[in-house]
Design a protein around this motif. Structure first.
Motif, PDB file in Angstrom:
ATOM      1  N   GLN A 178       0.826  -1.200   0.000  1.00 55.54           N
ATOM      2  CA  GLN A 178       0.000   0.000   0.000  1.00 55.54           C
ATOM      3  C   GLN A 178       0.867   1.259   0.000  1.00 55.54           C
ATOM      4  O   GLN A 178       1.654   1.478   0.915  1.00 55.54           O
ATOM      5  CB  GLN A 178      -0.913   0.021   1.240  1.00 55.54           C
ATOM      6  CG  GLN A 178      -1.740  -1.233   1.430  1.00 55.54           C
ATOM      7  CD  GLN A 178      -2.630  -1.536   0.244  1.00 55.54           C
ATOM      8  OE1 GLN A 178      -3.173  -0.631  -0.377  1.00 55.54           O
ATOM      9  NE2 GLN A 178      -2.782  -2.819  -0.075  1.00 55.54           N
ATOM     10  N   PRO A 179       0.728   2.100  -1.025  1.00 56.03           N
ATOM     11  CA  PRO A 179       1.463   3.374  -1.003  1.00 56.03           C
ATOM     12  C   PRO A 179       0.827   4.350  -0.021  1.00 56.03           C
ATOM     13  O   PRO A 179      -0.262   4.100   0.518  1.00 56.03           O
ATOM     14  CB  PRO A 179       1.312   3.870  -2.444  1.00 56.03           C
ATOM     15  CG  PRO A 179       0.033   3.255  -2.922  1.00 56.03           C
ATOM     16  CD  PRO A 179      -0.074   1.922  -2.239  1.00 56.03           C
ATOM     17  N   GLY A 180       1.511   5.440   0.219  1.00 57.08           N
ATOM     18  CA  GLY A 180       0.958   6.489   1.073  1.00 57.08           C
ATOM     19  C   GLY A 180       0.979   6.177   2.546  1.00 57.08           C
ATOM     20  O   GLY A 180       0.248   6.789   3.331  1.00 57.08           O
ATOM     21  N   GLN A 181       1.806   5.237   2.970  1.00 54.78           N
ATOM     22  CA  GLN A 181       1.897   4.872   4.383  1.00 54.78           C
ATOM     23  C   GLN A 181       2.866   5.803   5.121  1.00 54.78           C
ATOM     24  O   GLN A 181       3.725   6.439   4.512  1.00 54.78           O
ATOM     25  CB  GLN A 181       2.372   3.426   4.510  1.00 54.78           C
ATOM     26  CG  GLN A 181       1.424   2.412   3.907  1.00 54.78           C
ATOM     27  CD  GLN A 181       0.049   2.452   4.543  1.00 54.78           C
ATOM     28  OE1 GLN A 181      -0.071   2.436   5.761  1.00 54.78           O
ATOM     29  NE2 GLN A 181      -0.985   2.536   3.725  1.00 54.78           N
ATOM     30  N   PRO A 182       2.738   5.880   6.442  1.00 59.59           N
ATOM     31  CA  PRO A 182       3.715   6.658   7.218  1.00 59.59           C
ATOM     32  C   PRO A 182       5.130   6.122   7.013  1.00 59.59           C
ATOM     33  O   PRO A 182       5.320   4.980   6.570  1.00 59.59           O
ATOM     34  CB  PRO A 182       3.251   6.457   8.669  1.00 59.59           C
ATOM     35  CG  PRO A 182       1.819   6.052   8.567  1.00 59.59           C
ATOM     36  CD  PRO A 182       1.687   5.293   7.289  1.00 59.59           C
ATOM     37  N   ALA A 183       6.104   6.921   7.331  1.00 57.15           N
ATOM     38  CA  ALA A 183       7.498   6.489   7.200  1.00 57.15           C
ATOM     39  C   ALA A 183       7.714   5.198   7.981  1.00 57.15           C
ATOM     40  O   ALA A 183       7.154   5.020   9.070  1.00 57.15           O
ATOM     41  CB  ALA A 183       8.433   7.583   7.713  1.00 57.15           C
ATOM     42  N   PRO A 184       8.517   4.271   7.462  1.00 54.13           N
ATOM     43  CA  PRO A 184       8.684   2.946   8.088  1.00 54.13           C
ATOM     44  C   PRO A 184       9.627   2.989   9.285  1.00 54.13           C
ATOM     45  O   PRO A 184      10.702   2.390   9.280  1.00 54.13           O
ATOM     46  CB  PRO A 184       9.259   2.106   6.946  1.00 54.13           C
ATOM     47  CG  PRO A 184      10.039   3.085   6.134  1.00 54.13           C
ATOM     48  CD  PRO A 184       9.278   4.374   6.196  1.00 54.13           C
ATOM     49  N   LEU A 185       9.199   3.669  10.335  1.00 49.27           N
ATOM     50  CA  LEU A 185      10.028   3.847  11.526  1.00 49.27           C
ATOM     51  C   LEU A 185       9.626   2.914  12.663  1.00 49.27           C
ATOM     52  O   LEU A 185      10.205   2.980  13.755  1.00 49.27           O
ATOM     53  CB  LEU A 185       9.941   5.305  12.012  1.00 49.27           C
ATOM     54  CG  LEU A 185      10.267   6.393  10.986  1.00 49.27           C
ATOM     55  CD1 LEU A 185      10.141   7.776  11.633  1.00 49.27           C
ATOM     56  CD2 LEU A 185      11.658   6.199  10.418  1.00 49.27           C
ATOM     57  N   GLY A 186       8.640   2.040  12.416  1.00 52.65           N
ATOM     58  CA  GLY A 186       8.111   1.219  13.503  1.00 52.65           C
ATOM     59  C   GLY A 186       9.150   0.350  14.167  1.00 52.65           C
ATOM     60  O   GLY A 186       9.176   0.226  15.401  1.00 52.65           O
TER      61      GLY A 186
END
Length: 653
Positions: free
Chosen positions: A499-507
């Motif tokens: 899915q595009p438009g996701q929050p930055a992958p900082l999880g």
């Protein structure tokens, strides 16, 4: 109003009538049907017998490989179709170097044969055979590029990197594992070779190996050179090194010990080895083209000539060998189903490159830290760079991580005008960040009792010693993650990757007890990389990167520089009226915090332009800082800790 409408309708009718009349009088050809003339691969043995492949690689002055290949044919064969490999393993794209194959001829019984290139599949050659022909002899040259503008240089006067797929043909219609071949190579006098082929014999400077299949041959490149050294790393793993100069081979024992740690840590992480022996092939050179390419029982790698001599300076680049070594498990033994192909003609499909390369990128980073080849600060710097990039990358709003898996096919790693908007092969690093988050979810969900290592043993740890290929689909990943820790992994992976438009992958970083912060000086990894490249990355401030010749090499979409009209190819001549230097520009960016902005004089072609960039944020570089309270190791800290020390401790109890 009625008259106007009627007029428009009449005009439209007249135009349609005129267009139809004109179309009836114009020539209109019909398409010529494309007829497939190359047979698809079938899982049956090639009936002709074993090919003989002999390559003379001794002409280091001209950089030419002279190839003689004998292809036996079954009785009664009237036509033979031979292919140059096109979809190359590890490239994930059709990059077979057809342009370097020259002076091609075919003979049978001493008679020159007619041949034609396929009109559609231009890497295919159709050869007409005379009656009674028992074999076809192909002779041709593979010309190594002599300068980087021609392609990757594979031969210098000190070393070579022979890749069989660039200088051999194979008969169409068969799985490549069903085609037998016996290879031999003539090297320059006095050179030493390393390769993961078996049964080596020598007659002078001509080396030969036992018969094998074409798939194994292509997966077993050669590094050879005038200056050569090797070290035993244990577990049937050898580090083979060629260098421009003999003194560059002076590795200290403690350097080699770190490579032994890598071998140990990989076995502990994955729970099995998927090779009978493994050959690291490493070139210390700035004369031969750079490479980092995985194979099942070897790897092709290039590092700087002073990698052993200036050990501390080159720490930033020592992630390469861990990355390629981990590929023996991630990508070679366990391979996405549509990235495994029966030959080098069938297209590869990159929808799971986030786990072929992304998971490998993750393990390369982890193994580099656990082995000590890279220190913790260097690894955190790498993670910070990835996180910083994706936190401000505009391309993530429209393009998913999975879709970047198709970039190798149409992008070809060429420079893009606005890479931050287009995206590149982000399945490597964003994929790695997704796997980092998976590890931290497992640790948190099991109270620290399990980790991504438990998944690795389930996913990679079967069939110890098997160096075939075991393909997989995403469902197996979801199932085995669930066996380690029950969680909605299907939604997790779909959201993060599809899915595009996701929050930055900082999880993973945040769950691991760290946070992304911005400082006015580069982190250790970026500092070392900047010093090596002698460039000035200002992506997170002005929004440009500038090379050592003062040219703009990239512009961040919608950044202050972009909005001021700065584009790639422009040359910076002056900063606030003073001749450009990197230090002068950094000083100006810092001073602009008071609101004065930065005035830059650019040259673009034959035009000169002064641009005022309204930016007040100062220098910005990404770092990771500990966010967890206390001093106990965080989840990310624990991930990077060596396993061999833990194993030793358990052994004492």
């Amino acid at each position: 109003m009625i008259k106007t409408t009627t007029g428009r309708l009449l005009a439209a009718l007249a135009l349609a009538t005129s267009t139809a009349s004109l179309a009836a009088t114009l020539s209109a050809p019909a398409a010529v049907p494309i007829v497939a003339t190359v047979p698809d691969a079938a899982d049956v043995p090639y009936p002709g017998g074993t090919m003989q492949l002999d390559i003379d690689a001794s002409d280091t002055v001209r950089g030419v490989y002279r190839v003689t290949q004998t292809i036996p044919v079954a009785p009664g064969t009237k036509k033979l179709t031979l292919l140059l490999p096109q979809w190359l393993p590890g490239n994930h794209a059709p990059r077979g170097p057809m342009a370097e194959l020259v002076d091609l001829s075919f003979t049978a019984n001493g008679q020159k044969l007619d041949w034609k290139r396929d009109r559609v599949e231009v890497n295919a050659f159709h050869v007409t055979l005379p009656a009674g022909a028992k074999d076809v002899v192909a002779r041709f040259l593979h010309t190594s590029p002599l300068q980087s503008s021609e392609g990757r240089i594979t031969m210098t006067q000190e070393m070579l990197n022979l890749q069989w797929e660039k200088m051999s043909l194979y008969p169409a219609g068969h799985y490549v594992r069903q085609i037998r071949v016996k290879p031999s190579v003539t090297l320059p006098q006095g050179w030493t070779a390393a390769v993961a082929l078996d049964g080596q014999s020598a007659q002078g400077n001509r080396l030969a190996w036992a018969e094998t299949n074409y798939e194994v041959l292509v997966d077993s490149p050669i590094f050879a050179g005038k200056h050569f050294a090797k070290w035993d790393l244990g577990q049937n793993v050898t580090l083979n090194v060629v260098a421009d100069k003999p003194e560059q081979l002076a590795a200290k024992p403690e350097h080699i010990e770190l490579h032994r740690n890598l071998v140990t840590e990989a076995r502990l992480a994955f729970g099995a080895n998927h090779f009978d022996r493994y050959e690291f092939l490493l070139a210390l050179t700035d004369r031969m083209g750079g490479i980092g390419l995985e194979h099942h029982r070897s790897s092709e790698n290039q590092l700087e000539p002073d990698s052993f001599l200036e050990w501390d300076k080159n720490e930033f680049d020592r992630n390469l060998l861990p990355h390629e070594y981990a590929h023996s498990w991630a990508g070679k033994f366990r391979r996405p189903a549509r990235l495994w192909t029966p030959d080098y003609r069938q297209p590869m499909q990159g929808d799971l490159l986030w786990t072929y390369e992304g998971q490998d990128q993750f393990w390369g980073l982890v193994l580099a830290a656990r082995s000590g080849l890279q220190g913790k600060d260097m690894v955190l710097g790498m993670l910070a760079g990835w996180a910083g990039n994706f936190s401000e990358q505009p391309g993530r709003r429209w393009r998913s991580v999975e879709d970047t898996g198709f970039d190798p096919v149409f992008g070809g790693r060429k420079a893009k005008p606005y890479a931050s908007l287009a995206r590149n092969e982000d399945y490597y690093t964003e994929g790695a960040l997704v796997w980092l988050e998976a590890d931290q979810i497992i640790r948190a969900g099991t109270g620290g009792k399990k980790s991504i290592d438990d998944f690795a043993k389930l996913f990679f740890g079967m069939r110890d010693g098997d160096w075939g290929q075991l393909t997989f689909e995403v469902d197996e990943i979801i199932t085995k993650l669930g066996q380690v820790h029950p969680y909605d992994w299907a939604t997790f992976l779909d959201t993060r990757l599809n899915q595009p438009g996701q929050p930055a992958p900082l999880g993973g970083i945040e769950k691991g007890g760290y946070k992304l912060v911005w400082k006015d000086a580069p982190n250790p990894f970026d500092k070392a990389r900047i010093a090596e490249a002698k460039n000035l990355p200002l992506t997170w401030s002005l929004g440009v990167s500038i090379d050592k010749d003062a040219k703009v090499t990239s512009t961040q979409w919608d950044s202050p520089a972009f909005n001021a009209g700065v584009v790639t190819g422009s040359k910076v001549l002056a900063v606030n009226g003073i001749a450009y230097t990197a230090d002068e520009l950094k000083k100006a960016i810092t001073a602009a915090k008071d609101g004065r902005g930065v005035d830059l004089l650019f040259q673009r072609g034959d035009k000169f332009q002064t641009v005022k960039i309204d930016y007040r944020g100062g220098l910005r570089y990404p770092w990771l800082e500990r966010a967890a309270p206390g001093t106990a190791p965080t989840g990310l800290d624990l991930l990077l800790l060596p396993k061999r020390a833990v194993t030793a401790t358990k052994g004492k109890k």
